[in-house]
Scaffold this active site. Structure first.
Site, PDB file in Angstrom:
ATOM      1  CB  SER A  59      -0.921   0.022   1.238  1.00 13.38           C
ATOM      2  OG  SER A  59      -0.156   0.175   2.423  1.00 13.38           O
TER       3      SER A  59
ATOM      4  CG  HIS B 244      15.998   1.958   0.642  1.00 15.81           C
ATOM      5  ND1 HIS B 244      17.070   1.254   1.136  1.00 15.81           N
ATOM      6  CD2 HIS B 244      14.948   1.099   0.693  1.00 15.81           C
ATOM      7  CE1 HIS B 244      16.694   0.038   1.461  1.00 15.81           C
ATOM      8  NE2 HIS B 244      15.403  -0.077   1.206  1.00 15.81           N
ATOM      9  CG  ASP B 245      10.928   1.313   2.063  1.00 19.35           C
ATOM     10  OD1 ASP B 245      12.082   0.831   2.104  1.00 19.35           O
ATOM     11  OD2 ASP B 245       9.938   0.646   1.705  1.00 19.35           O
ATOM     12  CB  THR B 246      15.209   0.704   4.963  1.00 18.30           C
ATOM     13  OG1 THR B 246      14.348  -0.356   4.536  1.00 18.30           O
ATOM     14  CG2 THR B 246      15.854   0.318   6.279  1.00 18.30           C
TER      15      THR B 246
END
Length: 473
Positions: free
Chosen positions: A14, A237-239
């Site tokens: 999502s 980058h989400d991390t």
């Protein structure tokens, strides 16, 4: 007058648009739009519906206009390693293939024929994951060479979405490092290795730092969404964004970015590309301010998400909270290796867990709640092992673990983690990726003077729960 910043955070299942602003020294969040995402089958490949994702990006921005809350900037973050190729007319070549597609099977051996595994790690500091971009490119070279030959540009997924918004092609640093093609010392492409592997060197654009303003919305996009704003590169980058939001300014911090994946690690000032780090499969991903995210990928809540989906398909739908609660009552002690490749994309996660237990001579989970308990206990055990490895490799003893991201809500797993590691667990903030995305934008927007000031504000702005082990280790 409030200054709004918009984080567009897109995960594997999502995405959401979250507005942030400062109020009395604290960061305030407002989710304004949410949309589904997921892999699809197309042309025999597992792919992302990139057109639908971009339409969702625009829909959420329109929602900001409807609310009368116009952001001064927008930043997009997504998962890592996946990319698109563009031709000379900036048209996409082929599909936006997803990392769980099996096209990379055997591509590691193809890469190692040219660049041995030890040399590859010493040159990049990035852990081996069969879905890394370096192997995806080899799959393209071996299976669709005619498409690779047409390529003029490679853009990671968030960079491609930024291009559609702005018309500017820019490659952001934190996501670029996950390709396994960046030199950790220079922070630039390892062009010598790219040439060795026979990848077209021209497709790799200059790398930009998080915090860079790459431009503004294209005129046609302004007309569609009803406003204009700057486009800022967060840690795309989400991390990388999640680690920005770890609410601690201690010199040595141990964290778990807990979501579909569990990324457990620490921040280093210099990359560790040594043999021991490689043998333990640690990675040195790029972080904000050229810090290195020295971490290990653990399969994470993907396993629970998968069994939950299987149960739902059979007509039984449970919340994650209910699953945690029921699992906590079980006494089954079986442990699986969450990093076993069989758990990456199985036809049935339940069957994969049962088979592992059977093959290893352990009690096989028979009920849903035993199944969940095995997964949660296995994750905690993976964290225990990883914690010991990090301490051995860094020579640092950590007193606590910060858990950020959606997994910070998993009360049972947090308690198990404190017990398994013997360390105090601080859980929160849960919206770490969006918060880290916003923090970088706000530093660029002069709301914060530095990362330290941003982290101090994050600590004061959001709920953080504490879990103490029964015995400190």
């Amino acid at each position: 007058m409030k200054r709004y910043y918009l984080a567009i955070d897109i995960g594997a299942s999502s995405g959401r648009h979250i507005l942030g602003h400062m109020e009395d020294g604290k960061m305030v969040l407002e989710e304004v739009y949410r949309f589904p995402n997921g892999m699809q089958k197309r042309d025999g490949e597992k792919v992302w519906d990139i057109e639908a994702l971009f339409e969702a990006v625009l829909a959420g921005m329109k929602k900001c206009r409807e609310l009368g809350k116009i952001p001064v900037s927008v930043g997009i973050d997504t998962w890592a390693v996946d990319f698109v190729l563009l031709d000379k007319d900036d048209q996409r070549i082929g599909n936006a293939v997803a990392y769980r597609d099996d096209r990379t099977k055997g591509m590691d051996e193809e890469v190692y024929r040219t660049v041995p595994e030890e040399e590859l790690y010493a040159s990049t500091g990035i852990q081996k994951q069969i879905f890394n971009s370096i192997y995806q490119l080899m799959a393209w070279k071996k299976k669709k060479p005619e498409q690779l030959e047409k390529a003029e540009t490679l853009l990671m997924i968030p960079d491609y979405l930024n291009f559609l918004l702005s018309g500017v092609k820019a490659q952001e640093y934190t996501n670029a490092t996950t390709t396994q093609l960046v030199n950790p010392e220079t922070g630039d492409w390892n062009r010598e290795m790219i040439q060795k592997l026979g990848y077209p060197e021209k497709i790799f654009l200059p790398i930009r730092e998080p915090g860079t303003v790459i431009g503004r919305l294209k005129k046609e996009i302004q007309e569609q969404v009803g406003f204009d704003c700057e486009i800022v590169l967060p840690a795309t980058h989400d991390t990388g964004s999640a680690v920005v939001a770890v609410p601690s300014n201690e010199e040595h911090v141990l964290y778990i970015s807990s979501g579909t994946w569990s990324l457990m690690g620490t921040e280093l000032k210099e990359a560790d590309c040594g043999t021991e780090a490689m043998q333990h499969n640690f990675t040195n991903e790029g972080g904000y301010n050229r810090r290195y995210r020295f971490l290990k990928n653990i399969m994470g809540l993907w396993m629970i998400q998968s069994v939950k989906k299987e149960w739902k398909e059979s007509g039984e739908d449970y919340s994650f909270g209910e699953i945690c609660k029921r699992a906590s009552r079980e006494t089954i002690s079986s442990i699986v290796d969450c990093n076993d490749s069989r758990f990456l994309a199985p036809e049935s996660m339940c069957k994969a867990v049962k088979t592992y237990c059977e093959e290893s001579g352990q009690q096989v989970p028979e009920t849903k709640w035993e199944m969940a308990a095995v997964i949660y206990n296995s994750l905690a055990d993976c964290y225990r092992i990883c914690c010991r490895e990090i301490e051995a490799l860094t020579g640092v003893r950590y007193d606590c673990i910060h858990i950020v991201g959606g997994g910070a809500n998993a009360d049972y797993l947090n308690r198990l983690t404190a017990e398994a590691t013997g360390k105090t667990v601080y859980a929160g903030p849960t919206e770490a990726t969006a918060i880290g995305n916003l923090a970088v934008q706000m530093i660029e927007g002069k709301e914060f003077k530095s990362l330290k000031e941003a982290r101090d504000s994050i600590f004061c702005s959001f709920e953080i729960k504490t879990y103490e082990p029964s015995e400190k280790v």
